[in-house]
Design a protein around this motif. Structure first.
Motif: not given
Length: 309
Positions: A258-264, A229-248
């Motif tokens: 995990q990966g390049s900027v394009d993959q993230i 019976g909840r009427t108030r909307p739920l806010r959803a804030s997702l956490r993405l634990n990224a692991r940047y790499l200089p190449t794909t």
């Protein structure tokens, strides 16, 4: 409409907390990030009593050897910024005294002009509970329930009073008050935690554990909200634990972020399509210093916006 994007602040040992947190916070806000986030790891046990997340044999990542205290980190960021929200994903709430944590968050919200988002979880580390928690690990759910109630009381009108299992507040004036009602967001990995979230909280803090899994969890949570019976909307804030790499990254078992900027950016686009309210990404692990963190964060943001994320 583009989804709001947030950035994790530098808390790990390769960063100079006093210098790098304000610099990264200012740079992120200039770039366009709408929120700044912290997480909590109180200690690094050697040897560990249990594996990571309580999973037997899973090692703790080396970057957990030194993690700056989350509220101190948010305070540094608050003083350096004007608009970005200041969130925790998550504070291990039962490690803290309820009244002291409620007052600290209220003070930070008042000082920042109403920008705090209180993200709480129960945690999983027996060693952290032994070192810091007012109540034992077995009572962590009950402790979180009480902490939320104490926060609501302390943040509400005076006189404040509360009579609970751990906390007793005789009628008293407690200030400063938050600049506005502080949103409480919760992690929710179990059926009991999901009920707590629907009944007591303003929103959900999922972790990017695969698009299909998050989609199904979000569906179940909204269905539960309707059932209860909840009427108030739920806010959803997702956490993405990224692991940047200089190449794909083209190896086996690529993890989300995990990966390049394009993959993230590809991963951000996939999660944005679920219909969540925001995504915050933590890029700090594996990067050399604050300069690299600022550069990678700016590139991710610009490419994400160019891709329509």
């Amino acid at each position: 409409m583009a989804i709001p994007l947030g950035l994790g602040l530098p808390q790990m040992r390769q960063y100079d907390i006093g210098t790098d947190v304000p610099e990264v916070a200012r740079a992120a806000e200039r770039t366009g990030y709408s929120s700044l986030w912290v997480f909590e790891r109180a200690l690094f046990p050697e040897p560990a009593t249990q594996g990571l997340y309580g999973i037997e044999g899973m090692p703790w990542p080396d970057e957990y050897r030194s993690v700056a205290e989350p509220l101190v980190t948010l305070t540094l960021a608050a003083a350096a910024t004007e608009r970005a929200e200041l969130g925790s994903s998550v504070l291990v709430a039962p490690l803290h005294g309820p009244f002291q944590l409620a007052k600290a968050l209220a003070s930070l919200d008042a000082a920042s002009g109403g920008r705090v988002v209180a993200g709480f979880g129960t945690g999983w580390s027996l060693d952290e509970y032994a070192a810091a928690a007012p109540r034992p690990f077995a009572e962590r759910g009950r402790a979180l329930d009480e902490l939320i109630e104490v926060c609501r009381a302390v943040w509400g009108p005076d006189p404040v009073s509360y009579d609970g299992h751990l906390t007793r507040i005789a009628p008293a004036v407690v200030g400063p008050k938050p600049a506005r009602p502080i949103p409480v967001l919760l992690a929710a990995g179990s059926a009991r935690a999901r009920r707590r979230l629907v009944d007591r909280a303003d929103g959900w803090l999922p972790v990017a554990a695969g698009v299909e899994a998050v989609t199904e969890q979000w569906r179940q949570l909204r269905n539960l909200a309707a059932e209860r019976g909840r009427t108030r909307p739920l806010r959803a804030s997702l956490r993405l634990n990224a692991r940047y790499l200089p190449t794909t990254y083209d190896g086996p078992g690529r993890r989300p972020g995990q990966g390049s900027v394009d993959q993230i950016v590809e991963d951000l686009a996939a999660y944005a399509a679920i219909g969540l309210d925001e995504i915050h990404l933590d890029l700090q692990a594996g990067l050399r210093d604050a300069e690299e963190l600022k550069d990678v964060a700016a590139e991710v943001y610009e490419k994400a916006r160019a891709a329509g994320v």
